[in-house]
Design a protein around this motif. Sequence first.
Motif, PDB file in Angstrom:
ATOM      1  N   CYS A 147       0.805  -1.225   0.000  1.00 58.08           N
ATOM      2  CA  CYS A 147       0.000   0.000   0.000  1.00 58.08           C
ATOM      3  C   CYS A 147       0.839   1.276   0.000  1.00 58.08           C
ATOM      4  O   CYS A 147       0.313   2.345  -0.283  1.00 58.08           O
ATOM      5  N   GLY A 148       2.115   1.189   0.326  1.00 58.07           N
ATOM      6  CA  GLY A 148       2.979   2.356   0.319  1.00 58.07           C
ATOM      7  C   GLY A 148       2.985   3.162   1.608  1.00 58.07           C
ATOM      8  O   GLY A 148       3.682   4.168   1.705  1.00 58.07           O
ATOM      9  N   HIS A 149       2.197   2.755   2.596  1.00 56.19           N
ATOM     10  CA  HIS A 149       2.174   3.465   3.878  1.00 56.19           C
ATOM     11  C   HIS A 149       3.446   3.197   4.669  1.00 56.19           C
ATOM     12  O   HIS A 149       4.086   2.163   4.503  1.00 56.19           O
ATOM     13  N   ALA A 150       3.768   4.111   5.553  1.00 52.50           N
ATOM     14  CA  ALA A 150       4.918   3.922   6.435  1.00 52.50           C
ATOM     15  C   ALA A 150       4.618   2.797   7.424  1.00 52.50           C
ATOM     16  O   ALA A 150       3.506   2.689   7.928  1.00 52.50           O
ATOM     17  N   ARG A 188      21.500  -8.433   8.949  1.00 55.36           N
ATOM     18  CA  ARG A 188      20.426  -8.228   9.931  1.00 55.36           C
ATOM     19  C   ARG A 188      19.408  -7.272   9.317  1.00 55.36           C
ATOM     20  O   ARG A 188      19.613  -6.068   9.256  1.00 55.36           O
ATOM     21  N   VAL A 189      18.297  -7.835   8.842  1.00 52.77           N
ATOM     22  CA  VAL A 189      17.284  -7.081   8.111  1.00 52.77           C
ATOM     23  C   VAL A 189      16.054  -6.884   8.998  1.00 52.77           C
ATOM     24  O   VAL A 189      15.598  -7.830   9.647  1.00 52.77           O
ATOM     25  N   PRO A 190      15.502  -5.669   9.025  1.00 49.64           N
ATOM     26  CA  PRO A 190      14.299  -5.463   9.844  1.00 49.64           C
ATOM     27  C   PRO A 190      13.076  -6.133   9.225  1.00 49.64           C
ATOM     28  O   PRO A 190      12.913  -6.163   8.010  1.00 49.64           O
ATOM     29  N   ARG A 191      12.243  -6.681  10.089  1.00 52.55           N
ATOM     30  CA  ARG A 191      10.948  -7.195   9.677  1.00 52.55           C
ATOM     31  C   ARG A 191       9.937  -6.134  10.084  1.00 52.55           C
ATOM     32  O   ARG A 191       9.931  -5.672  11.219  1.00 52.55           O
ATOM     33  N   LEU A 192       9.086  -5.747   9.147  1.00 55.56           N
ATOM     34  CA  LEU A 192       8.197  -4.606   9.334  1.00 55.56           C
ATOM     35  C   LEU A 192       6.747  -5.042   9.472  1.00 55.56           C
ATOM     36  O   LEU A 192       6.350  -6.101   8.979  1.00 55.56           O
ATOM     37  N   PHE A 193       5.960  -4.178  10.103  1.00 54.25           N
ATOM     38  CA  PHE A 193       4.543  -4.415  10.346  1.00 54.25           C
ATOM     39  C   PHE A 193       3.760  -3.261   9.728  1.00 54.25           C
ATOM     40  O   PHE A 193       3.965  -2.108  10.084  1.00 54.25           O
ATOM     41  N   CYS A 194       2.877  -3.570   8.772  1.00 56.97           N
ATOM     42  CA  CYS A 194       2.051  -2.545   8.130  1.00 56.97           C
ATOM     43  C   CYS A 194       0.824  -2.294   9.001  1.00 56.97           C
ATOM     44  O   CYS A 194       0.088  -3.211   9.348  1.00 56.97           O
ATOM     45  N   THR A 195       0.599  -1.033   9.323  1.00 56.42           N
ATOM     46  CA  THR A 195      -0.502  -0.668  10.220  1.00 56.42           C
ATOM     47  C   THR A 195      -1.787  -0.311   9.481  1.00 56.42           C
ATOM     48  O   THR A 195      -2.802  -0.059  10.115  1.00 56.42           O
ATOM     49  N   SER A 196      -1.765  -0.323   8.168  1.00 49.97           N
ATOM     50  CA  SER A 196      -2.955   0.013   7.388  1.00 49.97           C
ATOM     51  C   SER A 196      -3.941  -1.151   7.412  1.00 49.97           C
ATOM     52  O   SER A 196      -3.573  -2.299   7.159  1.00 49.97           O
ATOM     53  N   ASP A 197      -5.197  -0.859   7.703  1.00 49.18           N
ATOM     54  CA  ASP A 197      -6.227  -1.902   7.749  1.00 49.18           C
ATOM     55  C   ASP A 197      -6.629  -2.389   6.365  1.00 49.18           C
ATOM     56  O   ASP A 197      -7.122  -3.500   6.215  1.00 49.18           O
ATOM     57  N   ASP A 198      -6.437  -1.564   5.338  1.00 50.31           N
ATOM     58  CA  ASP A 198      -6.840  -1.919   3.981  1.00 50.31           C
ATOM     59  C   ASP A 198      -5.798  -2.759   3.247  1.00 50.31           C
ATOM     60  O   ASP A 198      -6.071  -3.267   2.162  1.00 50.31           O
ATOM     61  N   CYS A 199      -4.635  -2.913   3.801  1.00 55.02           N
ATOM     62  CA  CYS A 199      -3.536  -3.592   3.122  1.00 55.02           C
ATOM     63  C   CYS A 199      -3.585  -5.097   3.383  1.00 55.02           C
ATOM     64  O   CYS A 199      -3.871  -5.541   4.496  1.00 55.02           O
ATOM     65  N   GLU A 200      -3.285  -5.878   2.341  1.00 57.45           N
ATOM     66  CA  GLU A 200      -3.246  -7.329   2.480  1.00 57.45           C
ATOM     67  C   GLU A 200      -1.955  -7.793   3.143  1.00 57.45           C
ATOM     68  O   GLU A 200      -1.894  -8.864   3.721  1.00 57.45           O
ATOM     69  N   VAL A 201      -0.904  -6.990   3.018  1.00 55.70           N
ATOM     70  CA  VAL A 201       0.394  -7.326   3.610  1.00 55.70           C
ATOM     71  C   VAL A 201       0.394  -6.860   5.060  1.00 55.70           C
ATOM     72  O   VAL A 201       0.099  -5.711   5.341  1.00 55.70           O
ATOM     73  N   THR A 202       0.723  -7.759   5.988  1.00 53.51           N
ATOM     74  CA  THR A 202       0.776  -7.349   7.388  1.00 53.51           C
ATOM     75  C   THR A 202       2.216  -7.324   7.898  1.00 53.51           C
ATOM     76  O   THR A 202       2.671  -6.317   8.401  1.00 53.51           O
ATOM     77  N   ILE A 203       2.919  -8.436   7.767  1.00 53.33           N
ATOM     78  CA  ILE A 203       4.306  -8.507   8.217  1.00 53.33           C
ATOM     79  C   ILE A 203       5.166  -8.915   7.034  1.00 53.33           C
ATOM     80  O   ILE A 203       4.859  -9.871   6.320  1.00 53.33           O
ATOM     81  N   PHE A 204       6.254  -8.191   6.821  1.00 52.16           N
ATOM     82  CA  PHE A 204       7.139  -8.494   5.708  1.00 52.16           C
ATOM     83  C   PHE A 204       8.567  -8.104   6.071  1.00 52.16           C
ATOM     84  O   PHE A 204       8.806  -7.296   6.957  1.00 52.16           O
TER      85      PHE A 204
END
Length: 139
Positions: free
Chosen positions: A59-62, A88-104
């Motif tokens: 979704c492009g959100h931070a 050592r790569v960070p694993r990120l959490f998308c906080t947007s409710d509309d996005c299908e991607v949650t953790i990547f």
Amino acid sequence: MSHPTVTSAPASACAPNLVADTICRTVELGLSIDNAADAGNLTHLYCHPVIVDLNCPGCGHACRVRDHVERRLTDLPIAGHPSLLHVRVPRLFCTSDDCEVTIFRASIPQAADDRQTVTHRVTRWILQRMACDGMSVKA
């Protein structure tokens, strides 16, 4: 891996090791070396990405950092010995409710594509050896 050659900086001070980065040419990959170890015929380099894109690919959100994971990449030999990068790569959490991607996992496109186990320069080196020197894949 009983012979560390570079001491790691504290987590609060991410000072790059310019000598190690220059000798191993990790700057080309967008990585900075935190620590290194000699394991006989294999050199282990523990790195982190210099710049990380914190935006969601869906979704492009931070996003916010969830935790970190280690990604292992084979790199060019150093002084005739194969080298393995432990990034050592960070694993990120998308906080947007509309996005299908949650953790990547954050991508490191300058070093390697997603799901790749070798760096871009190893791929280029292998192809050059096959095309120019007529070497086999096994060699």
